[in-house]
Design a protein around this motif. Structure first.
Motif, PDB file in Angstrom:
ATOM      1  N   GLN A   1       0.842  -1.199   0.000  1.00 37.89           N
ATOM      2  CA  GLN A   1       0.000   0.000   0.000  1.00 37.89           C
ATOM      3  C   GLN A   1       0.877   1.249   0.000  1.00 37.89           C
ATOM      4  O   GLN A   1       1.370   1.659   1.058  1.00 37.89           O
ATOM      5  CB  GLN A   1      -0.904   0.001   1.240  1.00 37.89           C
TER       6      GLN A   1
ATOM      7  N   GLY B   1       0.110   4.203  -0.022  1.00 36.29           N
ATOM      8  CA  GLY B   1      -0.453   5.227   0.851  1.00 36.29           C
ATOM      9  C   GLY B   1       0.086   5.154   2.272  1.00 36.29           C
ATOM     10  O   GLY B   1       0.007   6.109   3.032  1.00 36.29           O
ATOM     11  N   SER B   2       0.644   4.002   2.639  1.00 35.15           N
ATOM     12  CA  SER B   2       1.185   3.851   3.993  1.00 35.15           C
ATOM     13  C   SER B   2       2.659   4.248   4.080  1.00 35.15           C
ATOM     14  O   SER B   2       3.241   4.245   5.161  1.00 35.15           O
ATOM     15  CB  SER B   2       1.027   2.400   4.462  1.00 35.15           C
TER      16      SER B   2
ATOM     17  N   ASN C   1       2.707   8.908   6.314  1.00 35.76           N
ATOM     18  CA  ASN C   1       1.442   9.083   7.040  1.00 35.76           C
ATOM     19  C   ASN C   1       1.553  10.270   7.998  1.00 35.76           C
ATOM     20  O   ASN C   1       2.594  10.915   8.082  1.00 35.76           O
ATOM     21  CB  ASN C   1       1.051   7.784   7.762  1.00 35.76           C
TER      22      ASN C   1
ATOM     23  N   THR D   1       9.056  13.826   1.756  1.00 36.45           N
ATOM     24  CA  THR D   1       8.399  12.910   0.822  1.00 36.45           C
ATOM     25  C   THR D   1       9.420  11.980   0.183  1.00 36.45           C
ATOM     26  O   THR D   1       9.280  10.752   0.242  1.00 36.45           O
ATOM     27  CB  THR D   1       7.648  13.697  -0.272  1.00 36.45           C
TER      28      THR D   1
ATOM     29  N   SER E   1       3.887   9.506  -8.462  1.00 39.42           N
ATOM     30  CA  SER E   1       2.704   9.619  -7.616  1.00 39.42           C
ATOM     31  C   SER E   1       2.779  10.944  -6.860  1.00 39.42           C
ATOM     32  O   SER E   1       3.558  11.833  -7.235  1.00 39.42           O
ATOM     33  CB  SER E   1       2.625   8.440  -6.646  1.00 39.42           C
TER      34      SER E   1
ATOM     35  N   VAL F   1       2.057  12.844  -2.656  1.00 42.32           N
ATOM     36  CA  VAL F   1       1.704  12.740  -1.231  1.00 42.32           C
ATOM     37  C   VAL F   1       0.998  14.040  -0.866  1.00 42.32           C
ATOM     38  O   VAL F   1       1.504  15.124  -1.124  1.00 42.32           O
ATOM     39  CB  VAL F   1       2.959  12.547  -0.338  1.00 42.32           C
ATOM     40  N   ARG F   2      -0.186  13.897  -0.288  1.00 45.50           N
ATOM     41  CA  ARG F   2      -0.939  15.066   0.198  1.00 45.50           C
ATOM     42  C   ARG F   2      -0.618  15.246   1.684  1.00 45.50           C
ATOM     43  O   ARG F   2      -0.910  14.373   2.494  1.00 45.50           O
ATOM     44  CB  ARG F   2      -2.445  14.885   0.004  1.00 45.50           C
TER      45      ARG F   2
END
Length: 132
Positions: free
Chosen positions: A44, A46-47, A50, A97, A123, A125-126
């Motif tokens: 993932q 997204g992990s 964080n 990031t 990609s 990162v927000r």
């Protein structure tokens, strides 16, 4: 008056052009070089960054934004470099990031003709300050 018979001038030579050379089509271009299957993240992504990773200074200054990046991926699936392609407006968020993605990112390598090759993946990162 004396008449002299003069023979007619010789006929001009007839030039016969050689037939045009056969037009041979150029060979088709070689297949494109590059991955036939791009690098893809394992797990993932997204992990990989964080809210616990929020840089202290950026948090204190209430900096938020989106960092866009591109990583180079080795044939072994490891990140070999990271480039910010769109800044969040905060150097801390941008450098964090790339640091996190380089350290945590794992990939299925790009493939060409059944062999693992280097590739890239992009990609973002927000970075958003967590609400209490």
């Amino acid at each position: 008056i004396q008449t002299t018979v003069t023979p007619p001038p010789p006929a001009p030579p007839v030039l016969i052009a050689a037939p045009p050379a056969a037009v041979v089509a150029p060979p088709p271009p070689p297949p494109p070089k590059g991955p036939s299957k791009p690098a893809s993240p394992k797990g993932q992504p997204g992990s990989w960054a964080n809210e616990n990773d929020y840089p202290t200074r950026a948090l204190r200054e209430e900096k938020e934004g989106v960092t866009r990046f591109r990583v180079s991926v080795s044939p072994e699936g490891r990140v070999t470099s990271c480039e910010v392609t769109g800044s969040s407006g905060s150097p801390e968020l941008d450098s964090t990031t790339c640091s996190l993605i380089t350290r945590r990112g794992r990939f299925n390598p790009a493939m060409t003709d059944g062999s693992a090759v280097a590739g890239t993946w992009s990609s973002s990162v927000r970075w958003q300050i967590p609400k209490d």
